[in-house]
Design a protein around this motif. Structure first.
Motif, PDB file in Angstrom:
ATOM      1  N   GLY A  10       0.839  -1.206   0.000  1.00  0.00           N
ATOM      2  CA  GLY A  10       0.000   0.000   0.000  1.00  0.00           C
ATOM      3  C   GLY A  10       0.864   1.242   0.000  1.00  0.00           C
ATOM      4  O   GLY A  10       2.103   1.153   0.002  1.00  0.00           O
ATOM      5  N   SER A  11       0.200   2.379   0.005  1.00  0.00           N
ATOM      6  CA  SER A  11       0.946   3.640   0.067  1.00  0.00           C
ATOM      7  C   SER A  11       1.231   4.007   1.530  1.00  0.00           C
ATOM      8  O   SER A  11       2.266   4.585   1.844  1.00  0.00           O
ATOM      9  N   PHE A  12       0.269   3.722   2.404  1.00  0.00           N
ATOM     10  CA  PHE A  12       0.406   3.994   3.847  1.00  0.00           C
ATOM     11  C   PHE A  12       0.889   5.432   4.094  1.00  0.00           C
ATOM     12  O   PHE A  12       1.854   5.650   4.834  1.00  0.00           O
ATOM     13  N   GLY A  18      -7.202   1.980  10.211  1.00  0.00           N
ATOM     14  CA  GLY A  18      -7.809   1.034   9.254  1.00  0.00           C
ATOM     15  C   GLY A  18      -6.789   0.023   8.758  1.00  0.00           C
ATOM     16  O   GLY A  18      -7.039  -1.191   8.762  1.00  0.00           O
ATOM     17  N   HIS A  40       3.901   5.211  -5.340  1.00  0.00           N
ATOM     18  CA  HIS A  40       2.985   5.511  -6.444  1.00  0.00           C
ATOM     19  C   HIS A  40       3.352   6.899  -6.950  1.00  0.00           C
ATOM     20  O   HIS A  40       3.052   7.886  -6.292  1.00  0.00           O
ATOM     21  N   GLY A  90      -7.412  -4.601   1.816  1.00  0.00           N
ATOM     22  CA  GLY A  90      -8.558  -4.289   2.671  1.00  0.00           C
ATOM     23  C   GLY A  90      -9.720  -3.828   1.817  1.00  0.00           C
ATOM     24  O   GLY A  90      -9.528  -3.172   0.797  1.00  0.00           O
ATOM     25  N   LEU A  91     -10.903  -4.201   2.239  1.00  0.00           N
ATOM     26  CA  LEU A  91     -12.120  -3.755   1.540  1.00  0.00           C
ATOM     27  C   LEU A  91     -12.968  -2.966   2.514  1.00  0.00           C
ATOM     28  O   LEU A  91     -13.428  -3.498   3.522  1.00  0.00           O
ATOM     29  N   ASP A  96     -14.658   0.114  -3.123  1.00  0.00           N
ATOM     30  CA  ASP A  96     -13.267  -0.346  -3.263  1.00  0.00           C
ATOM     31  C   ASP A  96     -13.164  -1.503  -4.248  1.00  0.00           C
ATOM     32  O   ASP A  96     -12.096  -1.767  -4.798  1.00  0.00           O
ATOM     33  N   TYR A 125     -13.998   1.826  10.956  1.00  0.00           N
ATOM     34  CA  TYR A 125     -12.903   2.242  10.075  1.00  0.00           C
ATOM     35  C   TYR A 125     -13.262   2.169   8.588  1.00  0.00           C
ATOM     36  O   TYR A 125     -12.411   2.385   7.731  1.00  0.00           O
TER      37      TYR A 125
HETATM   38  P1  ADP Z   1      -3.601   2.363  -2.093  1.00  0.00           P
HETATM   39  O1  ADP Z   1      -2.228   2.921  -2.000  1.00  0.00           O
HETATM   40  O2  ADP Z   1      -3.684   1.061  -2.800  1.00  0.00           O
HETATM   41  O3  ADP Z   1      -4.624   3.341  -2.558  1.00  0.00           O
HETATM   42  P2  ADP Z   1      -3.571   2.370   0.781  1.00  0.00           P
HETATM   43  O4  ADP Z   1      -2.125   2.444   0.863  1.00  0.00           O
HETATM   44  O5  ADP Z   1      -4.333   3.500   1.381  1.00  0.00           O
HETATM   45  O6  ADP Z   1      -4.100   2.040  -0.647  1.00  0.00           O
HETATM   46  O7  ADP Z   1      -4.088   1.061   1.469  1.00  0.00           O
HETATM   47  C1  ADP Z   1      -3.587  -0.228   1.180  1.00  0.00           C
HETATM   48  C2  ADP Z   1      -4.699  -1.229   1.339  1.00  0.00           C
HETATM   49  O8  ADP Z   1      -5.342  -1.026   2.579  1.00  0.00           O
HETATM   50  C3  ADP Z   1      -5.802  -1.156   0.290  1.00  0.00           C
HETATM   51  O9  ADP Z   1      -6.244  -2.475   0.029  1.00  0.00           O
HETATM   52  C4  ADP Z   1      -6.891  -0.360   0.958  1.00  0.00           C
HETATM   53  O10 ADP Z   1      -8.165  -0.706   0.455  1.00  0.00           O
HETATM   54  C5  ADP Z   1      -6.728  -0.850   2.373  1.00  0.00           C
HETATM   55  N1  ADP Z   1      -7.243   0.114   3.340  1.00  0.00           N
HETATM   56  C6  ADP Z   1      -6.915   1.413   3.488  1.00  0.00           C
HETATM   57  N2  ADP Z   1      -7.633   1.989   4.483  1.00  0.00           N
HETATM   58  C7  ADP Z   1      -8.430   1.003   4.974  1.00  0.00           C
HETATM   59  C8  ADP Z   1      -9.431   0.952   5.988  1.00  0.00           C
HETATM   60  N3  ADP Z   1      -9.800   2.018   6.694  1.00  0.00           N
HETATM   61  N4  ADP Z   1     -10.053  -0.209   6.188  1.00  0.00           N
HETATM   62  C9  ADP Z   1      -9.723  -1.304   5.456  1.00  0.00           C
HETATM   63  N5  ADP Z   1      -8.824  -1.335   4.490  1.00  0.00           N
HETATM   64  C10 ADP Z   1      -8.176  -0.185   4.238  1.00  0.00           C
END
Ligand code: ADP
Length: 160
Positions: A10-12, A18, A40, A90-91, A96, A125
């Motif tokens: 993820g980007s985090f 969440g 990204h 995460g969904l 999503d 969340y």
């Molecule tokens: P991305 O960079 O792919 O847009 P993020 O880095 O924000 O996504 O998140 C990585 C993963 O965590 C993705 O699958 C995103 O759907 C999930 N995610 C982010 N926030 C939440 C949350 N509040 N609850 C559940 N899943 C989450």
């Protein structure tokens, strides 16, 4: 017995409650999880990749079955490098799904052995995303219910 490992990419930017909820759920099922910050180039970043890695490491300190790192490249290449075949995502809501479905299908085309596993966070969340946190931070709002204390502090420092 074979150890089951998985990658959570993820980007985090920044890590939220969440993300941590998803990691906690996944860590009960998998023996080891590689949480990896992906770059990204299209996204407007709040924190650098090394800063995001440090914030994740602090949030996950003491959890022996979780490793945090970063990767600049294709997810399938990272998954192969880590000798695993499972991706955790995460969904939050049906919204999503379309994006996640597309990514999972593309990854499977690139690497047929890959499986994407989805976890649902606790309900409170489901509205939470890093971009919501960045928006609130932009206007110096209170993010303390959305991110761990050290992340809220880093956001406050950034705003000064
Ligand atoms: P991305 O960079 O792919 O847009 P993020 O880095 O924000 O996504 O998140 C990585 C993963 O965590 C993705 O699958 C995103 O759907 C999930 N995610 C982010 N926030 C939440 C949350 N509040 N609850 C559940 N899943 C989450």
């Amino acid at each position: 017995m074979k150890k089951k490992t998985a990658v959570y990419p993820g980007s985090f930017d920044p890590v939220t409650f969440g993300h941590l909820d998803i990691i906690e759920r996944a860590a009960k099922i998998f023996d080891h999880i590689f949480v990896s910050v992906f770059t990204h180039s299209s996204k407007k970043n709040m924190f650098s990749v090394p800063e995001r890695v440090v914030m994740l490491k602090t949030a996950l300190k003491g959890k022996k079955n979780i490793t945090v790192d970063c990767f600049d490249g294709l997810l399938v290449d990272y998954v192969k490098k880590k000798k695993t075949d499972v991706v955790i995502r995460g969904l939050r809501a049906i919204s999503d799904l379309e994006y996640e479905f597309q990514i999972a299908a593309i990854n499977r085309t690139l690497y047929p052995g890959i499986e994407t596993v989805f976890f649902m966070p606790r309900q409170r969340y489901t509205y939470l995303s890093s971009s919501v946190v960045r928006d609130i931070a932009h206007f110096r709002g209170d993010v303390s219910k959305l991110v761990p204390p050290h992340v809220a502090k880093a956001i406050a420092r950034r705003g000064k």
